[in-house]
Scaffold this motif. Structure first.
Motif, PDB file in Angstrom:
ATOM      1  N   ALA A  12       0.837  -1.208   0.000  1.00  0.00           N
ATOM      2  CA  ALA A  12       0.000   0.000   0.000  1.00  0.00           C
ATOM      3  C   ALA A  12       0.868   1.252   0.000  1.00  0.00           C
ATOM      4  O   ALA A  12       0.606   2.202  -0.752  1.00  0.00           O
ATOM      5  N   GLY A  13       1.910   1.275   0.825  1.00  0.00           N
ATOM      6  CA  GLY A  13       2.725   2.483   0.959  1.00  0.00           C
ATOM      7  C   GLY A  13       3.530   2.784  -0.289  1.00  0.00           C
ATOM      8  O   GLY A  13       3.572   3.922  -0.764  1.00  0.00           O
ATOM      9  N   SER A  16       1.224   3.997  -2.933  1.00  0.00           N
ATOM     10  CA  SER A  16       0.735   5.353  -2.607  1.00  0.00           C
ATOM     11  C   SER A  16       1.762   6.377  -3.071  1.00  0.00           C
ATOM     12  O   SER A  16       1.417   7.391  -3.678  1.00  0.00           O
ATOM     13  N   ALA A 109      -0.065   3.496   6.001  1.00  0.00           N
ATOM     14  CA  ALA A 109      -0.021   2.230   5.242  1.00  0.00           C
ATOM     15  C   ALA A 109       0.944   1.270   5.941  1.00  0.00           C
ATOM     16  O   ALA A 109       1.812   0.669   5.314  1.00  0.00           O
ATOM     17  N   ARG A 317      -2.598  -2.994  -3.016  1.00  0.00           N
ATOM     18  CA  ARG A 317      -1.950  -2.251  -4.110  1.00  0.00           C
ATOM     19  C   ARG A 317      -2.888  -1.221  -4.738  1.00  0.00           C
ATOM     20  O   ARG A 317      -2.526  -0.045  -4.822  1.00  0.00           O
ATOM     21  N   GLY A 320      -3.589   1.594  -2.239  1.00  0.00           N
ATOM     22  CA  GLY A 320      -2.448   2.511  -2.164  1.00  0.00           C
ATOM     23  C   GLY A 320      -2.459   3.502  -3.316  1.00  0.00           C
ATOM     24  O   GLY A 320      -2.289   4.712  -3.115  1.00  0.00           O
TER      25      GLY A 320
END
Ligand SMILES: Cc1cc2nc3c(=O)[nH]c(=O)nc-3n(C[C@H](O)[C@H](O)[C@H](O)COP(=O)(O)OP(=O)(O)OC[C@H]3O[C@@H](n4cnc5c(N)ncnc54)[C@H](O)[C@@H]3O)c2cc1C
Length: 416
Positions: A12-13, A16, A109, A317, A320
């Motif tokens: 996620a991070g 992002s 995240a 995913r 993010g």
């Protein structure tokens, strides 16, 4: 310059950050983006059950540097959403230091982690595959069994919890233990190997819907013993005692049940679900808290307006990407894009047996064996990796909001 701060360099991070950088480039705007992660790696966490971990970490700076995202190696310890400051503990070579980082927009995240119960011995004597370092510890332990003193249960592994992760590691273990046993005494006769997959329910892999019968068949064909209605009294370094008093000698006990969102969610006074995930709207904003977006395993989103997101790379995913895009748009007063995902698939690796590929929320089987395994390999080794050539255009292109379609079935020698 405005500051977008991202906590976590997982699925996620990372996405992002790439998506925020992409949107800044699209708009021709400038803002500082900083990603905080305790280690300099993007871990391909979904591969931690595999025997070969050598290619499961991507150098974060090789992805972030080309797109102008700053990387701060440290651990966020507190979020003050009123004054918009994140406290970060960094580890310099000689000392620890504490930073207070102000932000205009924050994307949380920081993922999830396995929670063990307080049952005696579980914390001290069980392995897991939740993180790279835990997976490496298990791998070294199995390697060391080859030279360990002979004892009952030396080549026995008990896997507790038969969700997807428990099934995946259980299916890998017979071959891994056989490799250790085969090299143990040089006599040419390998010591017997035993793998047990245990679950407290009446069936293993009950949560895996239509895939369950395939998983059960694969486990049996791999020689894995299935232990249902399992209750645990205690664990020690040589085995476990069940709640009915029976003992199983096992040098290797792997804990695979109980996921919880990262504890930073507790800094935020907003609605959470039973896993500690913060409830977010379709734009990945935490309801009631300004300038806070949340994605991946720390976030509970309605994925198709109805079903809650699953703690998964599959959902982390795109969540993010939408969080990054929307954080930038909110910063510049532009309309945001709602996330909606109209498909769900699940592919469980069944070791040398193959895999099972299910589609839909009821998990209807669409492929099994070698064909499903070929698709799983593409996912694990290609589809979920960021571009690794350090090419800015490729990385930004991969951060598009266009949703990937479900993984395609790969033709194999037997199916084509
Ligand atoms: C063995 C295994 C197999 C799996 N198989 C699948 C699968 O087949 N399909 C699927 O979709 N999902 C699968 N998953 C689940 C998937 O890995 C997770 O859902 C996914 O990693 C969530 O992404 P995330 O970015 O939210 O969290 P993560 O990938 O865990 O990333 C979180 C990041 O935040 C960092 N972090 C944590 N705390 C802090 C802090 N205080 N400060 C700064 N950074 C912090 C962590 O170090 C990490 O880098 C599997 C998981 C495991 C363990």
């Amino acid at each position: 310059m405005k500051h977008v701060l991202i906590i976590g360099g997982g699925f996620a991070g990372l996405w992002s950050a790439a998506s925020a950088a992409r949107q800044l480039a699209e708009l021709g705007k400038l803002a500082q983006i900083t990603l905080i992660n305790p280690e300099p790696w993007h871990s391909i966490r979904v591969r931690n059950y595999e025997a070969d971990l050598s290619d499961t970490r991507v150098d974060l700076s090789s992805v972030l540097e080309p797109i102008g995202v700053d990387l701060l190696i440290g651990k966020a310890t507190f979020i003050d959403t009123d004054s918009r400051v994140v406290t970060v503990q960094t580890q310099a070579p000689t000392h620890e230091s504490t930073l207070n980082l102000p932000y205009d927009t924050l994307i949380l995240a920081s993922g999830s982690h396995l929670v063990r119960p307080s049952t005696p011995g579980v914390a001290e004597h069980t392995f897991d595959v939740d993180t790279y370092s835990a997976a490496l510890k298990l791998q070294r332990h199995i390697d060391d069994l080859a030279t360990a003193p002979a004892m009952p249960g030396r080549f026995t592994a008990l896997v507790i919890g038969s969700g997807a992760t428990g099934v995946e590691i259980a299916c890998e273990l017979p071959a891994r233990l056989r490799a250790a046993a085969g090299s143990s005494d040089g006599s040419g006769t390998p010591a017997p190997v035993r793998v047990i997959l245990a679950d407290r329910g009446p069936k293993i892999a009950r949560g895996l819907g239509g895939g369950q019968p395939v998983i059960e068949r694969a486990c049996r064909e791999l020689g894995i013993e299935l232990l249902t209605d399992f209750g645990l009294a205690s664990v020690d370094s040589h085995g476990v005692i069940l709640s009915d008093g029976r003992r199983i000698e096992a040098s290797t006990v792997v804990w695979c049940t109980g996921m919880q969102a990262n504890e930073l969610t507790q800094c935020v006074e907003a609605k959470q679900d039973s896993h500690g995930r913060l409830k977010v709207d379709e734009f990945m904003r935490v309801s009631g808290i300004d300038h806070l977006f949340c994605a991946g395993d720390v976030a509970h989103a309605l994925i198709d307006g109805d079903r809650p997101s699953v703690m998964s790379c599959q959902h982390a995913r795109p969540m993010g990407r939408f969080a990054g895009h929307n954080a930038v748009n909110e910063l510049f007063g532009l309309p945001m894009q709602p996330l909606s995902i109209d498909w769900y698939t699940n592919i469980v690796d069944l070791g040398p047996w193959g895999a099972v590929y299910t589609q839909g929320w009821d998990r209807e089987v669409v492929a099994e064996g070698a064909q499903a395994k070929a698709t799983k390999s593409v996912i694990n080794c290609e589809r979920i990796y960021p571009p690794r050539q350090g090419n800015r255009e490729q990385i930004l292109a991969a951060a598009t909001l266009d949703l990937q379609r479900p993984p395609q079935l790969k033709p194999t020698a037997t199916t084509s």
